[in-house]
Write an enzyme that holds these catalytic residues in place. Structure first.
Site, PDB file in Angstrom:
ATOM      1  N   GLU A   1       4.750  -0.732   3.650  1.00 44.76           N
ATOM      2  CA  GLU A   1       3.857   0.424   3.832  1.00 44.76           C
ATOM      3  C   GLU A   1       3.014   0.187   5.075  1.00 44.76           C
ATOM      4  OE1 GLU A   1       1.212   1.312   0.509  1.00 44.76           O
ATOM      5  OE2 GLU A   1      -0.121   2.413   1.844  1.00 44.76           O
TER       6      GLU A   1
ATOM      7  N   LYS B   1       0.067   6.334  -7.173  1.00 41.81           N
ATOM      8  CA  LYS B   1      -0.632   5.110  -6.773  1.00 41.81           C
ATOM      9  C   LYS B   1      -2.019   5.161  -7.421  1.00 41.81           C
ATOM     10  CE  LYS B   1      -3.037   3.779  -2.511  1.00 41.81           C
ATOM     11  NZ  LYS B   1      -2.844   2.972  -1.293  1.00 41.81           N
TER      12      LYS B   1
ATOM     13  N   ARG C   1      -3.708   3.722   9.936  1.00 36.47           N
ATOM     14  CA  ARG C   1      -5.111   3.376  10.189  1.00 36.47           C
ATOM     15  C   ARG C   1      -5.296   2.783  11.571  1.00 36.47           C
ATOM     16  NH1 ARG C   1      -6.566   0.315   4.497  1.00 36.47           N
ATOM     17  NH2 ARG C   1      -5.320   1.737   3.233  1.00 36.47           N
TER      18      ARG C   1
HETATM   19  C1  3PG Z   1      -4.770   0.276   0.098  1.00 32.77           C
HETATM   20  O1  3PG Z   1      -4.869   1.078   0.981  1.00 32.77           O
HETATM   21  O2  3PG Z   1      -3.916   0.363  -0.773  1.00 32.77           O
HETATM   22  C2  3PG Z   1      -5.770  -0.809   0.046  1.00 32.77           C
HETATM   23  O3  3PG Z   1      -6.535  -0.862   1.188  1.00 32.77           O
HETATM   24  C3  3PG Z   1      -5.211  -2.156  -0.219  1.00 32.77           C
HETATM   25  O4  3PG Z   1      -6.252  -2.816  -0.799  1.00 32.77           O
HETATM   26  P1  3PG Z   1      -6.455  -4.388  -0.678  1.00 32.77           P
HETATM   27  O5  3PG Z   1      -6.824  -4.639   0.757  1.00 32.77           O
HETATM   28  O6  3PG Z   1      -7.576  -4.689  -1.626  1.00 32.77           O
HETATM   29  O7  3PG Z   1      -5.169  -5.055  -1.049  1.00 32.77           O
END
Ligand code: 3PG
Length: 206
Positions: free
Chosen positions: A40, A128, A44
Site C-alpha cells: 500500500e 479497513k 501522502r
Molecule cells: C495507516 O494509514 O493505516 C496508518 O498510518 C498506519 O498506522 P501505523 O503507522 O500506526 O502503522
C-alpha cells in the site's frame, strides 16, 4: 481479484510512505524478498504516484495499490498510475460512488458501527478499521463481530509485530496493515536487509 482475495493475499499489508523516489524500487524488492507482496503506497507524498508506477514496472511480483485515497480525483489518479487496489482512511458519498465501478478492490476505512453499516450498505463488506488501536482495537473488533458478523476487516493504526497476532486471530480480521515494516530510519539508511527481515517475520504471522 476481489476485496476478500486482496485481504487474503497475505497477513500483513505494509502502509508505505515514499518520500525519496530512489528508495521506491529497492524498498519494494526488500519487502517482496521477505514474502510481502501487497504494497500500500500512501498518497501522502508528492512522489507517491510516480513510486507506484516505478514499482509496478520494476517489481512485477509486487501487487501495488494506493493508500490514503481521500477523494474521487485521487482514486482516478491512482488508477491511472497503475494501482491494483485502493484503500481509504474513511468513506464519503463521493468516494463510495467513484470506487464502486473502479475495477479494482477498494477497502474503505471505518471507525464505528454506524460507519461500518453505511459502508456495507454501499456494497463494501471488506473494510479497513482505522485508526484501529485508537478506536478500540481488538475489543472493538470482537464487539463488531456480534451484530455485524458478515463484515471483514483489515485493521491498521497502532499495529506492530508484537500485537499483530492478536488481531489476526479474530474471526473478522483477514489481514492487518501497518508502517512497522518500513521504519523511517531503515529506509533513509537504505538498510534493505533489515526490511526483508521484518517482512519475513510479518509474512509468517497467522
Ligand atoms: C495507516 O494509514 O493505516 C496508518 O498510518 C498506519 O498506522 P501505523 O503507522 O500506526 O502503522
Amino acid at each position: 481479484m476481489n476485496a476478500l482475495e486482496l485481504m487474503r493475499a497475505g497477513p500483513v499489508m505494509p502502509v508505505i510512505v515514499i518520500k525519496d523516489l530512489d528508495t521506491a524500487v529497492p524498498l519494494a524488492q526488500a519487502l517482496v524478498a521477505g514474502g510481502i507482496r501487497s504494497l500500500e503506497i500512501t498518497l501522502r507524498s508528492d512522489v507517491a504516484l510516480q513510486a507506484m508506477r516505478l514499482i509496478a514496472e520494476a517489481v512485477p511480483e509486487a501487487l501495488v495499490g494506493a493508500g490514503t485515497v481521500r477523494s474521487a480525483a485521487q482514486l482516478d489518479a491512482a488508477l491511472r498510475a497503475g494501482a491494483r487496489f485502493a484503500i481509504s482512511p474513511g468513506l464519503t458519498p463521493d468516494l463510495a460512488a467513484a470506487a464502486r465501478d473502479c475495477g479494482v478492490p477498494f477497502l474503505p476505512g471505518i471507525a464505528t458501527p454506524a460507519e461500518a453499516m453505511w459502508a456495507a450498505e454501499q456494497g463494501y463488506t471488506e473494510q479497513k478499521l482505522f485508526p484501529a488501536a485508537a478506536v478500540g482495537g481488538v475489543a472493538l473488533l470482537k464487539a463488531l463481530h456480534g451484530p455485524l458478523p458478515e463484515l471483514r476487516y483489515c485493521p491498521t493504526g497502532g499495529i506492530n509485530a508484537a500485537n499483530a497476532g492478536e488481531y489476526l486471530a479474530l474471526p473478522n480480521v483477514e489481514c492487518v496493515g501497518g508502517s512497522w515494516l518500513t521504519p523511517v530510519a531503515a529506509v533513509a539508511g537504505r538498510r534493505w536487509a533489515d526490511i526483508t527481515a521484518l517482512a519475513r517475520q510479518a509474512a509468517a504471522l497467522k
